[in-house]
Design a protein around this motif. Structure first.
Motif, PDB file in Angstrom:
ATOM      1  N   PHE A 179       0.824  -1.212   0.000  1.00 28.76           N
ATOM      2  CA  PHE A 179       0.000   0.000   0.000  1.00 28.76           C
ATOM      3  C   PHE A 179       0.861   1.267   0.000  1.00 28.76           C
ATOM      4  O   PHE A 179       0.504   2.259  -0.638  1.00 28.76           O
ATOM      5  N   GLY A 180       1.996   1.224   0.691  1.00 27.09           N
ATOM      6  CA  GLY A 180       2.876   2.387   0.697  1.00 27.09           C
ATOM      7  C   GLY A 180       3.453   2.688  -0.663  1.00 27.09           C
ATOM      8  O   GLY A 180       3.578   3.847  -1.062  1.00 27.09           O
ATOM      9  N   SER A 181       3.809   1.647  -1.406  1.00 27.29           N
ATOM     10  CA  SER A 181       4.381   1.862  -2.740  1.00 27.29           C
ATOM     11  C   SER A 181       3.336   2.359  -3.725  1.00 27.29           C
ATOM     12  O   SER A 181       3.662   3.108  -4.656  1.00 27.29           O
ATOM     13  N   ILE A 182       2.073   1.986  -3.537  1.00 25.05           N
ATOM     14  CA  ILE A 182       1.016   2.541  -4.389  1.00 25.05           C
ATOM     15  C   ILE A 182       0.960   4.051  -4.230  1.00 25.05           C
ATOM     16  O   ILE A 182       0.944   4.806  -5.214  1.00 25.05           O
ATOM     17  N   ALA A 183       0.945   4.506  -2.967  1.00 23.63           N
ATOM     18  CA  ALA A 183       0.902   5.944  -2.702  1.00 23.63           C
ATOM     19  C   ALA A 183       2.147   6.638  -3.243  1.00 23.63           C
ATOM     20  O   ALA A 183       2.063   7.716  -3.853  1.00 23.63           O
TER      21      ALA A 183
ATOM     22  N   LEU B 105      -7.513  10.374  -3.564  1.00 23.28           N
ATOM     23  CA  LEU B 105      -8.264   9.704  -2.497  1.00 23.28           C
ATOM     24  C   LEU B 105      -7.757   8.290  -2.265  1.00 23.28           C
ATOM     25  O   LEU B 105      -7.498   7.882  -1.125  1.00 23.28           O
ATOM     26  N   ILE B 106      -7.581   7.529  -3.334  1.00 23.83           N
ATOM     27  CA  ILE B 106      -7.122   6.142  -3.196  1.00 23.83           C
ATOM     28  C   ILE B 106      -5.683   6.108  -2.686  1.00 23.83           C
ATOM     29  O   ILE B 106      -5.310   5.230  -1.886  1.00 23.83           O
ATOM     30  N   SER B 107      -4.863   7.071  -3.084  1.00 20.15           N
ATOM     31  CA  SER B 107      -3.472   7.112  -2.618  1.00 20.15           C
ATOM     32  C   SER B 107      -3.403   7.428  -1.127  1.00 20.15           C
ATOM     33  O   SER B 107      -2.611   6.828  -0.394  1.00 20.15           O
ATOM     34  N   LEU B 108      -4.215   8.363  -0.670  1.00 17.64           N
ATOM     35  CA  LEU B 108      -4.247   8.693   0.760  1.00 17.64           C
ATOM     36  C   LEU B 108      -4.749   7.518   1.584  1.00 17.64           C
ATOM     37  O   LEU B 108      -4.235   7.241   2.674  1.00 17.64           O
ATOM     38  N   LEU B 109      -5.752   6.819   1.066  1.00 12.06           N
ATOM     39  CA  LEU B 109      -6.271   5.647   1.763  1.00 12.06           C
ATOM     40  C   LEU B 109      -5.192   4.571   1.870  1.00 12.06           C
ATOM     41  O   LEU B 109      -5.016   3.952   2.931  1.00 12.06           O
ATOM     42  N   CYS B 110      -4.456   4.356   0.785  1.00 10.04           N
ATOM     43  CA  CYS B 110      -3.353   3.378   0.807  1.00 10.04           C
ATOM     44  C   CYS B 110      -2.285   3.787   1.808  1.00 10.04           C
ATOM     45  O   CYS B 110      -1.705   2.931   2.495  1.00 10.04           O
ATOM     46  N   LEU B 111      -2.021   5.085   1.915  1.00  9.27           N
ATOM     47  CA  LEU B 111      -1.012   5.568   2.854  1.00  9.27           C
ATOM     48  C   LEU B 111      -1.427   5.289   4.297  1.00  9.27           C
ATOM     49  O   LEU B 111      -0.608   4.870   5.127  1.00  9.27           O
ATOM     50  N   VAL B 112      -2.703   5.499   4.592  1.00 10.11           N
ATOM     51  CA  VAL B 112      -3.213   5.221   5.938  1.00 10.11           C
ATOM     52  C   VAL B 112      -3.083   3.731   6.259  1.00 10.11           C
ATOM     53  O   VAL B 112      -2.645   3.348   7.348  1.00 10.11           O
TER      54      VAL B 112
END
Length: 274
Positions: free
Chosen positions: A47-51, A78-85
């Protein structure tokens, strides 16, 4: 059919596929050295690498990667912030040294994308150095961090695997550099710009021979490892051979980036049958 096409477009353009390739290399490391990698690390990295990739592709190189996905820029943020969380949630379960090493990865990535000082170019503009930096980050994230807590792994075998991983990732970048020759400014001096596509292909096959041959240098070769890396080497070599400046939209971003995923599945199958 339209829905499937839309989902596939999101899968590629939202950096999900490249992140899957990265965590596949982590799992590949686990099989090579017979160690268990924490699922929290796999999920945090995924998920971190997606963001991170979305931030670089669409925040710092917007002209090179247009927002041609449903929902556009707002949905991507939005999806990047969600992945970061989600990434930070899984990071909370990991020991401090993993945080530090991932911060090193983040620091190298930042230097790759953002100039160190105003008026200076970022490290991405340093041509061949760009390839080395990306390969270094992927090797750190997919190899060195996962085996950090396993001192029983032989230093020599880890050194050989590190060299192979650096070479593997560097070779995987060549089809992208060939694809982007007409988009990258001339001052980048990428490998195809510097030496031409023909020499780039010959260099790739020389790299493949080194990648596969280095396996024989190991003290302990995992079950199925040699055959798997031989097949992976062929896939990588042919991916560079058939790369063109004008290639299909998913040639590099799906098929080439999918080679680590295929390598993981192949090694798992070989070890099951061994």
């Amino acid at each position: 059919m339209h829905l499937l096409k839309m989902i596939f477009g999101w899968y590629i353009k939202a950096s999900i596929h490249v992140s899957l390739a990265l965590v596949s290399l982590v799992a590949f490391t686990g099989l090579i050295f017979a160690v268990e990698v924490s699922h929290h690390y796999l999920l945090a990295l995924f998920f971190g690498s997606i963001a991170a990739y979305n931030g670089i592709k669409y925040g710092l190189e917007p002209g090179k990667h247009p927002y041609r996905i449903p929902g556009g820029f707002s949905a991507l943020v939005l999806i990047s912030l969600l992945c970061l969380v989600i990434a930070f949630y899984h990071l909370s379960y990991l020991p401090p040294h993993v945080w530090v090493l991932l911060m090193v990865c983040g620091g190298i990535t930042a230097l790759y994308a953002i100039p160190l000082m105003p008026g200076l170019k970022n490290l991405r503009s340093r041509g061949v150095l760009k390839v080395v930096l990306v390969a270094l980050v992927w090797t750190l994230a997919s190899l060195w961090i996962p085996v950090w807590d396993f001192p029983e792994i032989g230093h020599w075998d880890l050194t050989v695997e590190s060299a192979q991983r650096l070479l593997w990732v560097s070779l995987l970048m060549l089809p992208f550099e060939i694809r982007d020759m007409h988009l990258d400014p001339a001052y980048l001096r990428t490998i195809p710009q510097r030496w031409g596509i023909g020499i780039t292909r010959r260099l790739a096959w020389a790299g493949v021979l080194l990648f596969v041959g280095a396996t024989w240098l190991k003290d302990v070769i995992a079950p199925g490892e040699l055959l798997c890396k031989a097949i992976v080497g062929l896939l990588v070599g042919f991916s560079v051979t058939f790369a063109r400046e004008r290639q299909g939209p998913y040639y590099a971003s799906f098929w080439v980036e999918g080679i680590p995923v295929a390598a993981l599945l192949l090694l798992a199958l070989l070890q099951k049958e061994w």
